[in-house]
Design an enzyme around this catalytic site. Structure first.
Site, PDB file in Angstrom:
ATOM      1  N   HIS A 110      -0.678   0.074   4.292  1.00 53.85           N
ATOM      2  CA  HIS A 110       0.611  -0.502   3.915  1.00 53.85           C
ATOM      3  C   HIS A 110       0.389  -1.899   3.380  1.00 53.85           C
ATOM      4  O   HIS A 110      -0.492  -2.610   3.851  1.00 53.85           O
ATOM      5  CB  HIS A 110       1.552  -0.554   5.137  1.00 53.85           C
ATOM      6  CG  HIS A 110       2.979  -0.682   4.747  1.00 53.85           C
ATOM      7  ND1 HIS A 110       3.556  -1.881   4.471  1.00 53.85           N
ATOM      8  CD2 HIS A 110       3.928   0.261   4.546  1.00 53.85           C
ATOM      9  CE1 HIS A 110       4.815  -1.682   4.124  1.00 53.85           C
ATOM     10  NE2 HIS A 110       5.080  -0.390   4.160  1.00 53.85           N
TER      11      HIS A 110
ATOM     12  N   ASP B 186       4.910   7.648   6.627  1.00 50.72           N
ATOM     13  CA  ASP B 186       4.788   8.986   6.051  1.00 50.72           C
ATOM     14  C   ASP B 186       3.830   9.886   6.819  1.00 50.72           C
ATOM     15  O   ASP B 186       3.733  11.067   6.507  1.00 50.72           O
ATOM     16  CB  ASP B 186       4.318   8.872   4.592  1.00 50.72           C
ATOM     17  CG  ASP B 186       5.431   8.352   3.690  1.00 50.72           C
ATOM     18  OD1 ASP B 186       6.588   8.702   3.944  1.00 50.72           O
ATOM     19  OD2 ASP B 186       5.126   7.603   2.746  1.00 50.72           O
TER      20      ASP B 186
HETATM   21  N1  ACO Z   1      -7.062   5.316   2.865  1.00 50.14           N
HETATM   22  C1  ACO Z   1      -8.261   4.700   2.790  1.00 50.14           C
HETATM   23  N2  ACO Z   1      -8.421   3.400   2.513  1.00 50.14           N
HETATM   24  C2  ACO Z   1      -7.313   2.686   2.332  1.00 50.14           C
HETATM   25  C3  ACO Z   1      -6.022   3.244   2.413  1.00 50.14           C
HETATM   26  C4  ACO Z   1      -5.931   4.619   2.683  1.00 50.14           C
HETATM   27  N3  ACO Z   1      -4.752   5.222   2.765  1.00 50.14           N
HETATM   28  N4  ACO Z   1      -5.099   2.296   2.166  1.00 50.14           N
HETATM   29  C5  ACO Z   1      -5.773   1.172   1.932  1.00 50.14           C
HETATM   30  N5  ACO Z   1      -7.119   1.403   2.037  1.00 50.14           N
HETATM   31  C6  ACO Z   1      -8.185   0.428   1.833  1.00 50.14           C
HETATM   32  C7  ACO Z   1      -8.439   0.283   0.327  1.00 50.14           C
HETATM   33  O1  ACO Z   1      -9.403   1.194  -0.132  1.00 50.14           O
HETATM   34  C8  ACO Z   1      -8.882  -1.151   0.226  1.00 50.14           C
HETATM   35  O2  ACO Z   1     -10.231  -1.210   0.619  1.00 50.14           O
HETATM   36  P1  ACO Z   1     -11.246  -2.213  -0.132  1.00 50.14           P
HETATM   37  O3  ACO Z   1     -10.707  -3.597   0.149  1.00 50.14           O
HETATM   38  O4  ACO Z   1     -12.564  -1.958   0.491  1.00 50.14           O
HETATM   39  O5  ACO Z   1     -11.179  -1.870  -1.598  1.00 50.14           O
HETATM   40  C9  ACO Z   1      -8.055  -1.866   1.278  1.00 50.14           C
HETATM   41  O6  ACO Z   1      -7.737  -0.851   2.275  1.00 50.14           O
HETATM   42  C10 ACO Z   1      -6.758  -2.443   0.725  1.00 50.14           C
HETATM   43  O7  ACO Z   1      -6.026  -1.388   0.102  1.00 50.14           O
HETATM   44  P2  ACO Z   1      -5.114  -1.538  -1.182  1.00 50.14           P
HETATM   45  O8  ACO Z   1      -4.919  -0.190  -1.804  1.00 50.14           O
HETATM   46  O9  ACO Z   1      -5.644  -2.610  -2.062  1.00 50.14           O
HETATM   47  O10 ACO Z   1      -3.788  -2.074  -0.502  1.00 50.14           O
HETATM   48  P3  ACO Z   1      -2.330  -2.028  -1.096  1.00 50.14           P
HETATM   49  O11 ACO Z   1      -1.531  -2.971  -0.304  1.00 50.14           O
HETATM   50  O12 ACO Z   1      -2.344  -2.188  -2.578  1.00 50.14           O
HETATM   51  O13 ACO Z   1      -1.913  -0.496  -0.824  1.00 50.14           O
HETATM   52  C11 ACO Z   1      -0.850   1.445  -0.255  1.00 50.14           C
HETATM   53  C12 ACO Z   1      -0.924  -0.069  -0.039  1.00 50.14           C
HETATM   54  C13 ACO Z   1      -0.577   1.750  -1.745  1.00 50.14           C
HETATM   55  C14 ACO Z   1       0.289   2.007   0.574  1.00 50.14           C
HETATM   56  C15 ACO Z   1      -2.200   2.090   0.153  1.00 50.14           C
HETATM   57  O14 ACO Z   1      -2.453   1.820   1.504  1.00 50.14           O
HETATM   58  C16 ACO Z   1      -2.242   3.584  -0.124  1.00 50.14           C
HETATM   59  O15 ACO Z   1      -2.523   3.999  -1.251  1.00 50.14           O
HETATM   60  N6  ACO Z   1      -1.970   4.432   0.919  1.00 50.14           N
HETATM   61  C17 ACO Z   1      -1.932   5.867   0.752  1.00 50.14           C
HETATM   62  C18 ACO Z   1      -0.583   6.319   0.203  1.00 50.14           C
HETATM   63  C19 ACO Z   1       0.534   6.181   1.229  1.00 50.14           C
HETATM   64  O16 ACO Z   1       0.414   6.591   2.371  1.00 50.14           O
HETATM   65  N7  ACO Z   1       1.662   5.631   0.769  1.00 50.14           N
HETATM   66  C20 ACO Z   1       2.860   5.454   1.596  1.00 50.14           C
HETATM   67  C21 ACO Z   1       3.071   4.002   1.933  1.00 50.14           C
HETATM   68  S1  ACO Z   1       4.479   3.801   2.977  1.00 50.14           S
HETATM   69  C22 ACO Z   1       5.756   4.012   1.946  1.00 50.14           C
HETATM   70  O17 ACO Z   1       5.743   3.688   0.789  1.00 50.14           O
HETATM   71  C23 ACO Z   1       6.946   4.701   2.439  1.00 50.14           C
END
Ligand code: ACO
Length: 377
Positions: free
Chosen positions: A260, A314
């Site tokens: 998140h 989710d």
């Molecule tokens: N699985 C594995 N690694 C993850 C995940 C994940 N779900 N989420 C974040 N990370 C890791 C990233 O790979 C990144 O690692 P790094 O620094 O080594 O490159 C680090 O954590 C930061 O992640 P970002 O994607 O840069 O963080 P951001 O704040 O942009 O992303 C997001 C948030 C889009 C929700 C992301 O966590 C994601 O894609 N999750 C999966 C989709 C999801 O569940 N979405 C629902 C969110 S809740 C909602 O909208 C209702």
């Protein structure tokens, strides 16, 4: 006044708002200052929607009037049902919902957003009609007739009735209503921001909600609940969960339902949804998906804990809806049924001091390029 570019506007405030607040370090979510845990225990979805829209809890009299207004506007015009009948049945329910909401705006022109009374009725219609649209689409695409709402049924009970023509288990109604409360609002998320950008042009509220629906659909936002259940089904059994998580992360793939932008701990909504699932399974029998989910969470904590990536809202919601027999592609529309209250609360709040969204950009292209005639390229 040049600013650094922040991809995804991370950490940049887009509004001043009193609708809700998230403390991502402590895992606290409040609507109008009241914690969601307390709302789940003591409130209903409709009362919570009132709280979000108007900023305070209703008196008994105000709540009754609000509930009656919603009941009175749950029905759909035949033309909306006819319009949905023309859509391809294999199409995604979020697209059908977005199309139907956009069309609603043509029946209930709410163009003058300075008319506060009109705005109230637009909010009532949108909150009241979204469940009817979702349930109608779920039936129409199978070739069944849509079932009209029944006035004596509460908000969540009526949704199940319109979906299945049967009375749901009272525990399901309770748990489903809590799920709606948990999805009703969440500060400046992607779909709320999208709605506010549209609202800032003084577009009507049906167009605002149609924009928000488009943003909610994506798998990085509300669409993740669908993908979680598909992932858990793919894993199949709890003993395969750890290997799956390791492989996903080794291949730099995201685990759906994790992570998140704001939370650095487990999303409080995920914690409540997890305990709601346990309540549901105690009465209705366990779920293989839940066992798989617990093992995925355990392995993910080991491998992603360092990055502070934990289950989000989710992760457990789909497991609950799946146990209730709801089609997977209806999970995001159900999210929308709840979140429309938050979108509208932000819309009303922004209208009190609206300013057109028109951000800047950092130009990274060239200047003064010659135009090359087509026969010389
Ligand atoms: N699985 C594995 N690694 C993850 C995940 C994940 N779900 N989420 C974040 N990370 C890791 C990233 O790979 C990144 O690692 P790094 O620094 O080594 O490159 C680090 O954590 C930061 O992640 P970002 O994607 O840069 O963080 P951001 O704040 O942009 O992303 C997001 C948030 C889009 C929700 C992301 O966590 C994601 O894609 N999750 C999966 C989709 C999801 O569940 N979405 C629902 C969110 S809740 C909602 O909208 C209702």
């Amino acid at each position: 006044m040049p600013h650094d570019f922040m991809p995804g506007l991370a950490g940049i405030p887009a509004a001043k708002s009193a609708v809700s607040d998230v403390d991502g370090e402590r895992g606290v979510l409040e609507y109008r200052g009241i914690r969601v845990e307390e709302l789940c225990q003591r409130s209903s979805y409709l009362e919570t929607a009132y709280l979000l829209l108007f900023g305070h809890l209703p008196t008994q009299q105000a709540l009754t009037a609000w509930e009656q207004d919603i009941v009175r506007h749950r029905r759909l015009k035949y033309s909306i049902i006819d319009l949905m009948k023309c859509l391809p049945e294999q199409g995604h329910p979020m697209d059908a919902l977005q199309a139907a909401v956009a069309a609603l705006g043509m029946f209930y022109p709410g163009r003058n957003v300075k008319d506060l009374e009109n705005n109230y009725w637009s909010a009532v219609r949108l909150i009241a009609k979204l469940p009817t649209i979702v349930a109608a689409w779920a039936r129409l695409r199978r070739g069944d007739e849509a079932i009209p709402p029944r006035d004596e049924l509460g908000f969540s009970e009526n949704f199940f009735y319109m979906l299945t023509e049967t009375a749901p288990h009272p525990l399901w109604v309770d748990i489903f209503d809590d799920c709606l409360i948990l999805h009703a609002e969440h500060t400046m998320n992607a779909s709320t921001f999208t709605g506010l950008v549209t609202a800032s042009t003084l577009a009507d509220p049906y167009t605002v909600v149609a924009s928000s629906l488009g943003a909610l659909k994506g798998p990085l936002h509300g669409g993740a609940n669908e993908e979680v259940v598909e992932m858990l089904r793919r894993i199949g059994t709890a003993d395969r969960a750890a290997a799956y998580v390791e492989e996903q992360l080794r291949n730099k793939r995201k685990l759906m339902g994790f992570g998140h932008r704001v939370y650095r701990v487990k999303d409080p909504r995920a914690t409540i949804l997890q305990s709601l699932s346990e309540r549901l399974f105690k009465t209705c029998g366990s779920s293989q998906l839940f066992d798989v989910a617990l093992h995925v969470e355990r392995k993910a904590a080991e491998l992603l804990g360092e990055k502070k990536v934990y289950p989000n809202v989710d992760f457990y919601s789909g497991i609950i809806y799946d146990k209730m027999g709801i089609d997977v592609d209806l999970f995001t529309p159900i999210f929308a049924i709840a979140r429309v209250a938050g979108w509208l609360a932000h819309w009303l709040e922004q209208l009190t001091e609206n300013k057109l969204f028109r951000p800047d950009q950092i130009y990274a292209g060239e200047h003064n390029r010659p135009y090359v005639p087509i026969d010389q390229r």
